[in-house]
Design an enzyme around this catalytic site. Sequence first.
Site, PDB file in Angstrom:
ATOM      1  N   LEU A 161       0.834  -1.169  -0.203  1.00  0.00           N
ATOM      2  CA  LEU A 161      -0.099  -0.201   0.102  1.00  0.00           C
ATOM      3  C   LEU A 161       0.856   1.081   0.057  1.00  0.00           C
ATOM      4  O   LEU A 161       0.742   2.022   0.954  1.00  0.00           O
ATOM      5  CB  LEU A 161      -1.018  -0.022   1.142  1.00  0.00           C
ATOM      6  CG  LEU A 161      -2.205   1.083   0.920  1.00  0.00           C
ATOM      7  CD1 LEU A 161      -3.224   0.297  -0.063  1.00  0.00           C
ATOM      8  CD2 LEU A 161      -2.797   1.251   2.422  1.00  0.00           C
ATOM      9  N   GLY A 162       1.669   1.329  -1.039  1.00  0.00           N
ATOM     10  CA  GLY A 162       2.333   2.805  -1.376  1.00  0.00           C
ATOM     11  C   GLY A 162       1.692   3.729  -2.038  1.00  0.00           C
ATOM     12  O   GLY A 162       0.397   3.536  -2.009  1.00  0.00           O
ATOM     13  N   ARG A 163       2.131   4.463  -2.834  1.00  0.00           N
ATOM     14  CA  ARG A 163       1.706   5.570  -3.606  1.00  0.00           C
ATOM     15  C   ARG A 163       0.752   4.825  -4.640  1.00  0.00           C
ATOM     16  O   ARG A 163      -0.449   5.497  -4.729  1.00  0.00           O
ATOM     17  CB  ARG A 163       2.671   6.466  -4.513  1.00  0.00           C
ATOM     18  CG  ARG A 163       3.318   7.363  -3.728  1.00  0.00           C
ATOM     19  CD  ARG A 163       4.534   7.904  -4.340  1.00  0.00           C
ATOM     20  NE  ARG A 163       5.619   7.250  -4.296  1.00  0.00           N
ATOM     21  CZ  ARG A 163       6.675   7.572  -3.935  1.00  0.00           C
ATOM     22  NH1 ARG A 163       6.868   8.664  -3.499  1.00  0.00           N
ATOM     23  NH2 ARG A 163       7.724   6.734  -3.978  1.00  0.00           N
ATOM     24  N   ILE A 164       1.120   3.802  -5.200  1.00  0.00           N
ATOM     25  CA  ILE A 164       0.138   3.355  -6.297  1.00  0.00           C
ATOM     26  C   ILE A 164      -0.744   2.631  -5.732  1.00  0.00           C
ATOM     27  O   ILE A 164      -2.180   2.432  -6.148  1.00  0.00           O
ATOM     28  CB  ILE A 164       1.004   2.243  -7.617  1.00  0.00           C
ATOM     29  CG1 ILE A 164       2.004   3.313  -8.040  1.00  0.00           C
ATOM     30  CG2 ILE A 164      -0.050   1.461  -8.370  1.00  0.00           C
ATOM     31  CD1 ILE A 164       2.996   2.790  -8.933  1.00  0.00           C
ATOM     32  N   ARG A 184       5.014  -4.641   4.858  1.00  0.00           N
ATOM     33  CA  ARG A 184       5.894  -5.187   5.932  1.00  0.00           C
ATOM     34  C   ARG A 184       5.319  -4.532   7.395  1.00  0.00           C
ATOM     35  O   ARG A 184       5.473  -5.285   8.258  1.00  0.00           O
ATOM     36  CB  ARG A 184       7.394  -4.643   5.499  1.00  0.00           C
ATOM     37  CG  ARG A 184       7.938  -5.848   4.823  1.00  0.00           C
ATOM     38  CD  ARG A 184       9.387  -5.132   4.147  1.00  0.00           C
ATOM     39  NE  ARG A 184       9.099  -3.935   3.444  1.00  0.00           N
ATOM     40  CZ  ARG A 184      10.012  -3.220   2.908  1.00  0.00           C
ATOM     41  NH1 ARG A 184      11.092  -3.337   3.130  1.00  0.00           N
ATOM     42  NH2 ARG A 184       9.746  -2.178   1.987  1.00  0.00           N
ATOM     43  N   ILE A 239       0.563  -5.577 -11.302  1.00  0.00           N
ATOM     44  CA  ILE A 239       1.028  -4.412 -12.057  1.00  0.00           C
ATOM     45  C   ILE A 239       2.364  -3.919 -11.628  1.00  0.00           C
ATOM     46  O   ILE A 239       2.912  -2.805 -11.861  1.00  0.00           O
ATOM     47  CB  ILE A 239       0.068  -3.154 -12.058  1.00  0.00           C
ATOM     48  CG1 ILE A 239      -0.609  -2.886 -10.781  1.00  0.00           C
ATOM     49  CG2 ILE A 239      -0.861  -3.332 -13.030  1.00  0.00           C
ATOM     50  CD1 ILE A 239       0.375  -2.279  -9.905  1.00  0.00           C
ATOM     51  N   ARG A 241       5.992  -5.960 -10.481  1.00  0.00           N
ATOM     52  CA  ARG A 241       7.185  -6.546 -11.162  1.00  0.00           C
ATOM     53  C   ARG A 241       6.912  -8.167 -11.258  1.00  0.00           C
ATOM     54  O   ARG A 241       6.650  -8.786 -10.202  1.00  0.00           O
ATOM     55  CB  ARG A 241       8.339  -6.417 -10.315  1.00  0.00           C
ATOM     56  CG  ARG A 241       9.085  -4.836 -10.280  1.00  0.00           C
ATOM     57  CD  ARG A 241       9.371  -4.438 -11.814  1.00  0.00           C
ATOM     58  NE  ARG A 241      10.102  -3.243 -11.918  1.00  0.00           N
ATOM     59  CZ  ARG A 241       9.501  -2.230 -12.607  1.00  0.00           C
ATOM     60  NH1 ARG A 241       8.368  -2.396 -12.846  1.00  0.00           N
ATOM     61  NH2 ARG A 241      10.090  -1.013 -12.740  1.00  0.00           N
ATOM     62  N   ASP A 265       0.691  -7.282 -16.222  1.00  0.00           N
ATOM     63  CA  ASP A 265       1.349  -6.607 -16.999  1.00  0.00           C
ATOM     64  C   ASP A 265       2.613  -6.627 -16.944  1.00  0.00           C
ATOM     65  O   ASP A 265       3.390  -6.047 -17.919  1.00  0.00           O
ATOM     66  CB  ASP A 265       1.033  -4.962 -16.405  1.00  0.00           C
ATOM     67  CG  ASP A 265       1.393  -3.911 -17.248  1.00  0.00           C
ATOM     68  OD1 ASP A 265       1.183  -4.293 -18.559  1.00  0.00           O
ATOM     69  OD2 ASP A 265       2.088  -2.793 -16.753  1.00  0.00           O
ATOM     70  N   GLU A 270      11.053  -9.906 -19.166  1.00  0.00           N
ATOM     71  CA  GLU A 270      10.421  -9.166 -20.100  1.00  0.00           C
ATOM     72  C   GLU A 270      11.579  -9.096 -21.141  1.00  0.00           C
ATOM     73  O   GLU A 270      12.300  -8.663 -20.930  1.00  0.00           O
ATOM     74  CB  GLU A 270       9.875  -7.914 -19.664  1.00  0.00           C
ATOM     75  CG  GLU A 270       8.724  -8.190 -18.766  1.00  0.00           C
ATOM     76  CD  GLU A 270       8.442  -6.766 -17.941  1.00  0.00           C
ATOM     77  OE1 GLU A 270       8.813  -5.836 -18.215  1.00  0.00           O
ATOM     78  OE2 GLU A 270       7.677  -7.041 -17.091  1.00  0.00           O
ATOM     79  N   HIS A 288       3.628  -4.937 -20.501  1.00  0.00           N
ATOM     80  CA  HIS A 288       4.375  -3.718 -19.287  1.00  0.00           C
ATOM     81  C   HIS A 288       3.739  -2.417 -19.842  1.00  0.00           C
ATOM     82  O   HIS A 288       4.912  -1.608 -20.383  1.00  0.00           O
ATOM     83  CB  HIS A 288       5.940  -3.962 -19.287  1.00  0.00           C
ATOM     84  CG  HIS A 288       6.465  -3.296 -18.178  1.00  0.00           C
ATOM     85  ND1 HIS A 288       7.133  -3.878 -17.446  1.00  0.00           N
ATOM     86  CD2 HIS A 288       5.842  -2.005 -17.381  1.00  0.00           C
ATOM     87  CE1 HIS A 288       7.551  -2.918 -16.279  1.00  0.00           C
ATOM     88  NE2 HIS A 288       6.782  -2.065 -16.439  1.00  0.00           N
TER      89      HIS A 288
HETATM   90  C1  8YV Z   1       8.067   2.315 -16.771  1.00  0.00           C
HETATM   91  C2  8YV Z   1       7.673   1.102 -14.925  1.00  0.00           C
HETATM   92  O1  8YV Z   1       7.573   2.953 -17.744  1.00  0.00           O
HETATM   93  O2  8YV Z   1       8.159   3.350 -13.826  1.00  0.00           O
HETATM   94  C3  8YV Z   1       8.453   1.891 -13.796  1.00  0.00           C
HETATM   95  O3  8YV Z   1       8.947   1.506 -12.734  1.00  0.00           O
HETATM   96  O4  8YV Z   1       7.792  -0.112 -14.610  1.00  0.00           O
HETATM   97  C4  8YV Z   1       7.393   1.956 -15.963  1.00  0.00           C
HETATM   98  O5  8YV Z   1       6.453   2.801 -15.386  1.00  0.00           O
HETATM   99  C5  8YV Z   1       9.142   1.448 -17.703  1.00  0.00           C
HETATM  100  O6  8YV Z   1       9.735   0.360 -16.857  1.00  0.00           O
HETATM  101  C6  8YV Z   1      10.069   2.394 -18.049  1.00  0.00           C
HETATM  102  O7  8YV Z   1      11.417   2.003 -18.036  1.00  0.00           O
END
Ligand code: 8YV
Length: 324
Positions: A161-164, A184, A239, A241, A265, A270, A288
């Site tokens: 639960l960070g900014r995103i 954590r 969304i 990693r 995503d 990748e 992604h």
């Molecule tokens: C990036 C991302 O656009 O910001 C990040 O950490 O994963 C994506 O928003 C992408 O990886 C750009 O390098």
Amino acid sequence: MKGTRNVSNQDKPRVLQIGRLLPWLEEQLAAHFDLVLLAQQPNPQAYVAEHGREFVAAVTSAAVGIDAAMIESLPALKVISSFGVGLDKVDVQAAARRGIPVGYTPDVLNDCVADTAFTLLLDVARRASEADRFVRRGAWLTDKFPLATRASGKRLGIVGLGRIGRTIAKRASGFDMEIRYHNRRPAEGVDFGYEASLTELARWSDFLVVAAAGGAESQGLISAEVLQALGPQGFLINIARGTVVDEPALIQALRDKAIAGAGLDVYVDEPRVPEALFALDNVVLLPHVASATHETRQAMAALVLDNLLAFFSEGRPKVAAPVA
Ligand code: 8YV
């Protein structure tokens, strides 16, 4: 001529660009700095060995990163500016040991990444991509499309639960979802229920959304056990990693219908997506693109430039990465 200094650039800070960036950003960097694009050098490694000491700044991205070896090969480096919020490929610690700040681009992408989390959530729950394939192959003429799963009013578990994560929670309130989260430690200033055990959060959740930072600490956090707890009615959305999820365990769970479905995503390696996923209808696959809108990428690009300009005028990037 590549690697040769243009006379008009001699007073400008020399900047090494690692990996390609948006054309607008490359133009701006070239206008403000004495810019060298590493990818254009016939032998990038030999180029860095020969010219590394000339660079005072490096520009990279979350996707390409900058490791300790590269930082070491730039002995005059004073600042790094990275396009993206993720720091899993940027060795912030190695930079900090030399007093080098790292500019990065948090916040400006929160909305688009949260929108993508909901794109995936709604798509996989309501079987939108699968239904699209059904219509295109003409199956509607003969078959009935199966029922989907309601999203509104369901339980949403947020891992990180960070900014995103918080922006995803805002979207969820519009869908009347009940929210709990796992971090954590409990986050400050939020009323959502905290689950100290990720497995328990998965057991409770109808939708488990991964919004945790990547890197060694979160590697494989979404394990076979967590997926089992999520169960045959539960959906996983990632969304963050690819590395946060045990990918082989996820593929197995999707194949066995041990979870209902997944919206992804991001992947471990990748742009190589495990082919086993292509055959499965219960997974939605994006390349992604969570931050990949004109508006957000432009805001990210502007911040990459501002971080460098602020460093050279005020001594610090506008937004610097925390040193853990
Ligand atoms: C990036 C991302 O656009 O910001 C990040 O950490 O994963 C994506 O928003 C992408 O990886 C750009 O390098």
